[in-house]
Design a protein around this motif. Structure first.
Motif, PDB file in Angstrom:
ATOM      1  N   SER A  61      60.359  31.162  44.139  1.00 17.40           N
ATOM      2  CA  SER A  61      61.813  31.393  43.714  1.00 17.40           C
ATOM      3  C   SER A  61      62.105  32.049  42.712  1.00 17.40           C
ATOM      4  CB  SER A  61      62.308  29.933  43.484  1.00 17.40           C
ATOM      5  OG  SER A  61      63.619  29.977  43.011  1.00 17.40           O
ATOM      6  N   ALA A  62      60.956  31.979  41.727  1.00 20.44           N
ATOM      7  CA  ALA A  62      61.233  33.037  40.495  1.00 20.44           C
ATOM      8  C   ALA A  62      61.092  34.395  40.583  1.00 20.44           C
ATOM      9  CB  ALA A  62      60.068  32.420  39.616  1.00 20.44           C
ATOM     10  N   LEU A  63      60.070  34.835  41.655  1.00 17.00           N
ATOM     11  CA  LEU A  63      59.798  36.192  41.792  1.00 17.00           C
ATOM     12  C   LEU A  63      61.303  36.823  42.443  1.00 17.00           C
ATOM     13  CD1 LEU A  63      56.408  36.180  43.532  1.00 17.00           C
ATOM     14  CD2 LEU A  63      57.233  37.108  41.379  1.00 17.00           C
ATOM     15  N   VAL A  64      62.013  35.983  43.615  1.00 14.11           N
ATOM     16  CA  VAL A  64      63.310  36.369  44.094  1.00 14.11           C
ATOM     17  C   VAL A  64      64.187  36.677  42.851  1.00 14.11           C
ATOM     18  CG1 VAL A  64      65.162  35.699  45.600  1.00 14.11           C
ATOM     19  CG2 VAL A  64      62.861  35.442  46.196  1.00 14.11           C
ATOM     20  N   SER A  65      64.512  35.551  42.022  1.00 14.93           N
ATOM     21  CA  SER A  65      65.229  35.673  41.081  1.00 14.93           C
ATOM     22  C   SER A  65      64.916  36.825  40.175  1.00 14.93           C
ATOM     23  CB  SER A  65      65.265  34.526  39.879  1.00 14.93           C
ATOM     24  OG  SER A  65      65.617  33.496  40.639  1.00 14.93           O
ATOM     25  N   ALA A  66      63.492  37.325  39.890  1.00 16.45           N
ATOM     26  CA  ALA A  66      63.283  38.306  38.914  1.00 16.45           C
ATOM     27  C   ALA A  66      63.624  39.523  39.835  1.00 16.45           C
ATOM     28  CB  ALA A  66      61.786  38.181  38.697  1.00 16.45           C
ATOM     29  N   GLU A  67      63.446  39.787  41.058  1.00 13.53           N
ATOM     30  CA  GLU A  67      64.108  41.026  41.644  1.00 13.53           C
ATOM     31  C   GLU A  67      65.525  41.256  41.568  1.00 13.53           C
ATOM     32  OE1 GLU A  67      62.120  40.502  45.697  1.00 13.53           O
ATOM     33  OE2 GLU A  67      60.374  40.975  45.127  1.00 13.53           O
ATOM     34  N   ASN A  68      66.095  40.012  41.698  1.00 19.34           N
ATOM     35  CA  ASN A  68      67.606  40.139  41.911  1.00 19.34           C
ATOM     36  C   ASN A  68      68.309  40.547  40.470  1.00 19.34           C
ATOM     37  OD1 ASN A  68      67.891  39.539  44.485  1.00 19.34           O
ATOM     38  ND2 ASN A  68      68.087  37.275  43.818  1.00 19.34           N
ATOM     39  N   TYR A  69      67.370  40.045  39.243  1.00 21.53           N
ATOM     40  CA  TYR A  69      67.842  40.440  37.887  1.00 21.53           C
ATOM     41  C   TYR A  69      67.464  41.973  37.581  1.00 21.53           C
ATOM     42  CZ  TYR A  69      68.021  40.487  32.794  1.00 21.53           C
ATOM     43  OH  TYR A  69      68.173  40.696  31.524  1.00 21.53           O
ATOM     44  N   GLU A  70      66.211  42.373  38.070  1.00 24.55           N
ATOM     45  CA  GLU A  70      66.045  43.839  37.974  1.00 24.55           C
ATOM     46  C   GLU A  70      66.926  44.730  38.507  1.00 24.55           C
ATOM     47  OE1 GLU A  70      62.144  46.672  38.785  1.00 24.55           O
ATOM     48  OE2 GLU A  70      62.135  44.725  39.547  1.00 24.55           O
ATOM     49  N   LYS A  71      67.274  44.271  39.976  1.00 26.56           N
ATOM     50  CA  LYS A  71      68.206  45.371  40.389  1.00 26.56           C
ATOM     51  C   LYS A  71      69.791  45.277  39.706  1.00 26.56           C
ATOM     52  CE  LYS A  71      66.506  44.544  45.133  1.00 26.56           C
ATOM     53  NZ  LYS A  71      66.764  43.702  46.790  1.00 26.56           N
ATOM     54  N   GLN A  72      70.208  44.232  39.409  1.00 31.13           N
ATOM     55  CA  GLN A  72      71.442  43.848  38.573  1.00 31.13           C
ATOM     56  C   GLN A  72      71.383  44.878  37.144  1.00 31.13           C
ATOM     57  OE1 GLN A  72      72.473  40.065  37.977  1.00 31.13           O
ATOM     58  NE2 GLN A  72      72.618  39.451  40.147  1.00 31.13           N
ATOM     59  N   ALA A  73      70.156  44.953  36.689  1.00 30.67           N
ATOM     60  CA  ALA A  73      70.014  45.406  35.294  1.00 30.67           C
ATOM     61  C   ALA A  73      69.983  46.954  35.258  1.00 30.67           C
ATOM     62  CB  ALA A  73      68.583  45.043  34.593  1.00 30.67           C
ATOM     63  N   ILE A  74      69.344  47.449  36.461  1.00 33.13           N
ATOM     64  CA  ILE A  74      69.334  49.036  36.937  1.00 33.13           C
ATOM     65  C   ILE A  74      70.874  49.357  37.033  1.00 33.13           C
ATOM     66  CG2 ILE A  74      68.574  50.639  38.432  1.00 33.13           C
ATOM     67  CD1 ILE A  74      65.984  49.195  38.678  1.00 33.13           C
ATOM     68  N   GLU A  75      71.465  48.649  38.003  1.00 29.55           N
ATOM     69  CA  GLU A  75      72.887  49.146  38.199  1.00 29.55           C
ATOM     70  C   GLU A  75      73.688  49.150  36.997  1.00 29.55           C
ATOM     71  OE1 GLU A  75      75.948  50.352  40.379  1.00 29.55           O
ATOM     72  OE2 GLU A  75      73.912  50.069  40.809  1.00 29.55           O
ATOM     73  N   ARG A  76      73.679  48.134  35.940  1.00 31.50           N
ATOM     74  CA  ARG A  76      74.333  48.084  34.630  1.00 31.50           C
ATOM     75  C   ARG A  76      74.091  49.508  33.891  1.00 31.50           C
ATOM     76  NH1 ARG A  76      73.919  41.496  33.243  1.00 31.50           N
ATOM     77  NH2 ARG A  76      75.619  41.097  35.236  1.00 31.50           N
ATOM     78  N   LEU A  77      72.509  49.637  33.494  1.00 30.85           N
ATOM     79  CA  LEU A  77      72.288  50.799  33.064  1.00 30.85           C
ATOM     80  C   LEU A  77      72.870  52.235  33.391  1.00 30.85           C
ATOM     81  CD1 LEU A  77      68.465  49.649  32.423  1.00 30.85           C
ATOM     82  CD2 LEU A  77      70.354  50.040  30.735  1.00 30.85           C
ATOM     83  N   ARG A  78      72.911  52.193  35.011  1.00 31.46           N
ATOM     84  CA  ARG A  78      73.485  53.268  35.699  1.00 31.46           C
ATOM     85  C   ARG A  78      75.097  53.571  35.052  1.00 31.46           C
ATOM     86  NH1 ARG A  78      72.507  52.211  40.504  1.00 31.46           N
ATOM     87  NH2 ARG A  78      70.374  53.438  40.426  1.00 31.46           N
ATOM     88  N   ARG A  79      75.523  52.363  35.172  1.00 23.48           N
ATOM     89  CA  ARG A  79      77.143  52.574  34.797  1.00 23.48           C
ATOM     90  C   ARG A  79      77.167  52.805  33.173  1.00 23.48           C
ATOM     91  NH1 ARG A  79      80.513  50.189  38.216  1.00 23.48           N
ATOM     92  NH2 ARG A  79      79.648  49.170  40.139  1.00 23.48           N
ATOM     93  N   MET A  80      76.292  52.277  32.386  1.00 27.41           N
ATOM     94  CA  MET A  80      76.381  52.454  31.066  1.00 27.41           C
ATOM     95  C   MET A  80      75.941  54.051  30.726  1.00 27.41           C
ATOM     96  SD  MET A  80      74.457  49.069  29.773  1.00 27.41           S
ATOM     97  CE  MET A  80      74.314  49.616  27.929  1.00 27.41           C
ATOM     98  N   ALA A  81      75.153  54.753  31.628  1.00 31.62           N
ATOM     99  CA  ALA A  81      75.001  55.975  31.085  1.00 31.62           C
ATOM    100  C   ALA A  81      76.009  57.060  31.651  1.00 31.62           C
ATOM    101  CB  ALA A  81      73.683  56.297  32.093  1.00 31.62           C
ATOM    102  N   ILE A  82      76.771  56.525  32.522  1.00 30.46           N
ATOM    103  CA  ILE A  82      77.746  57.388  33.113  1.00 30.46           C
ATOM    104  C   ILE A  82      78.904  57.507  32.134  1.00 30.46           C
ATOM    105  CG2 ILE A  82      79.630  57.606  34.851  1.00 30.46           C
ATOM    106  CD1 ILE A  82      77.558  56.533  37.005  1.00 30.46           C
ATOM    107  N   ALA A  83      79.268  56.106  31.765  1.00 32.22           N
ATOM    108  CA  ALA A  83      80.217  56.136  30.556  1.00 32.22           C
ATOM    109  C   ALA A  83      79.746  56.707  29.350  1.00 32.22           C
ATOM    110  CB  ALA A  83      80.229  54.390  30.390  1.00 32.22           C
ATOM    111  N   ALA A  84      78.502  56.547  28.776  1.00 31.95           N
ATOM    112  CA  ALA A  84      78.221  57.312  27.665  1.00 31.95           C
ATOM    113  C   ALA A  84      78.343  58.848  27.685  1.00 31.95           C
ATOM    114  CB  ALA A  84      76.677  57.119  27.376  1.00 31.95           C
TER     115      ALA A  84
END
Length: 455
Positions: A401-424
């Protein structure tokens, strides 16, 4: 000289009928007094065909019931059975005078009622037409012509004028459908009995009949959980004469209790059976059902099975339960075994044999069948004679369960960083005036009418 009774039950067995050798716990006379209508004969005939101990007594009672009615075919049928089972009995001979007299009376009554109905139709009086169809339908039902009875009961419906008339039509049609074992036809007739809450008193008085008929039809279709819910919801305040053409108060307790045990977990049994004030009223004349449910809820599974096994013979002589007893009991046994094994990782076969052993089938064979049907998650060690339950490791489950949660968190973090880079970088995707709104096709932006605007 061969025993006639043995020959009779040999024939019944060859025809696929259930043969019950042990004596039931109920008294036949007291049992049959709980019913009225055509079900009395049907139940007596079933007992006569199935019970070795009560065969002749039940067949003679069925014969007497047939002669009190008008159905000559039923009389012929039961005399034929009695002739094989007890050829020396005085009743095992056709009463030809009664047969001829009853056939003539049936014919004359049919013609009279048909003539009356024709006259009512000519006069165009709706109430008279309704009553004429009802009288004719009841006559056809009494002589065993159930198809004609159903047809004329149906013809009553256009001429009903009160809520009671509508309910009566539904009851007639449901009763005939159950006699014909046309389970699918029961539900449309029951639906048409609904009054939409406009006549609460009539609806309350018909509620037990509707619940009992629904439960019987669902039981006939092997829908055990839905049938249990129907029986558990019956109103005990309404007198049994409202539904004893189908079943008795005792039957409601037995059907509801057994089906609940077969399909519900411990919490549901506690809430819907033991704490159900209405159903507890039905359980009063059948205390063993309440004891069996209590034993299961309290974790005393072998005691629960022992109680039920003591009444198996009675249930094998029930007109609606007979074909389902083996399946219902098997479901209850499987539930008991599964619940018994839950606290343990390993149990010896000898312990299980002592708790759930049956002379008909070794416990090892029963467990193998449960595992094969995926009812039980376990492995049988034939050498050590152990049953090892398949347990899920809580630590492994938590890690997964922890591994699944970590994978989901990693995907969300990468997506947020991509959006922040576009805005910057001052890059935006802006719609043209023509488009007005963003178009999203399958999750991807359509760039056809869009332009990139640099900050």
């Amino acid at each position: 000289m061969a025993d006639p009774l043995l020959e009779f039950f040999t024939q019944m067995d060859m025809q696929g009928s259930v043969v019950v050798k042990d004596a039931p716990k109920f008294d036949l006379d007291l049992y049959i007094q709980n019913y009225r209508g055509r079900t009395k004969f049907d139940r007596l005939l079933l007992i006569g065909r199935s019970s070795v101990k009560l065969c002749v007594e039940a067949l003679k009672a069925a014969l007497a019931e047939a002669k009190r009615g008008r159905d000559t075919q039923r009389y012929r049928e039961v005399v034929e059975y009695l002739r094989i089972a007890a050829p020396n009995d005085p009743d095992a001979v056709y009463d030809k005078k009664w047969l001829e007299r009853q056939k003539l009376a049936n014919h004359e009554e049919t013609q009279r009622l048909l003539s009356e109905l024709k006259g009512y139709k000519n006069n165009l009086v709706k109430e008279s037409i309704r009553m004429g169809n009802e009288d004719l339908a009841k006559h056809y039902e009494s002589i065993g012509d159930l198809n004609a009875a159903s047809e004329h009961y149906s013809k009553m419906r256009p001429d009903v004028s009160t809520a009671k008339h509508l309910i009566d039509v539904g009851k007639h049609l449901v009763r005939v459908a159950i006699q014909k074992r046309e389970w699918n036809m029961v539900f449309p007739h029951l639906t048409k009995m609904s009054l939409g809450g406009q006549y609460p008193e009539e609806e309350r008085s018909s509620q037990p009949f509707i619940r009992v008929a629904t439960g019987i039809a669902l039981l006939g279709q092997d829908k055990y959980n839905e049938a249990a819910l129907a029986f558990l919801d019956a109103d005990p305040a309404v007198p049994s004469k409202a539904y004893n053409e189908l079943a008795s108060r005792n039957d409601i307790a037995v059907y509801g209790g057994l089906l609940a045990l077969a399909t519900m977990d411990r919490k549901e049994l506690q809430a819907m059976v033991l704490e159900n004030q209405n159903f507890r009223t039905f359980l009063e004349p059948e205390p063993h059902i309440r004891r069996a449910v209590t034993m299961f809820v309290n974790g005393r599974y072998s005691a629960c099975i022992e109680i039920l096994e003591g009444y198996r013979t009675d249930y094998l002589l029930d007109i609606y339960l007979q074909k389902h007893v083996s399946k219902i009991y098997a479901k209850i046994r499987s539930k008991c075994v599964v619940q018994y094994l839950i606290p343990f990782s390993c149990v010896s076969l000898d312990t299980l044999e002592k708790a759930f052993g049956s002379p008909e089938r070794p416990i090892e064979e029963e467990l193998a069948g449960m595992i094969e049907e995926e009812v039980l998650e376990a492995k049988i060690d034939g050498i050590e004679r152990l049953v090892n339950t398949v347990k899920i490791d809580p630590r492994a489950q938590m890690q997964a369960s922890a591994l699944v949660s970590a994978e989901n968190y990693e995907k969300q973090a990468i997506e947020r960083l991509r959006r922040m880079a576009i805005a910057a970088a001052d890059l935006e995707l802006m719609p043209t005036k023509k488009q007005g709104l963003h178009h999203q096709l399958g999750g991807d932006l359509a760039f056809g009418d869009q332009e990139i605007v640099m900050g």
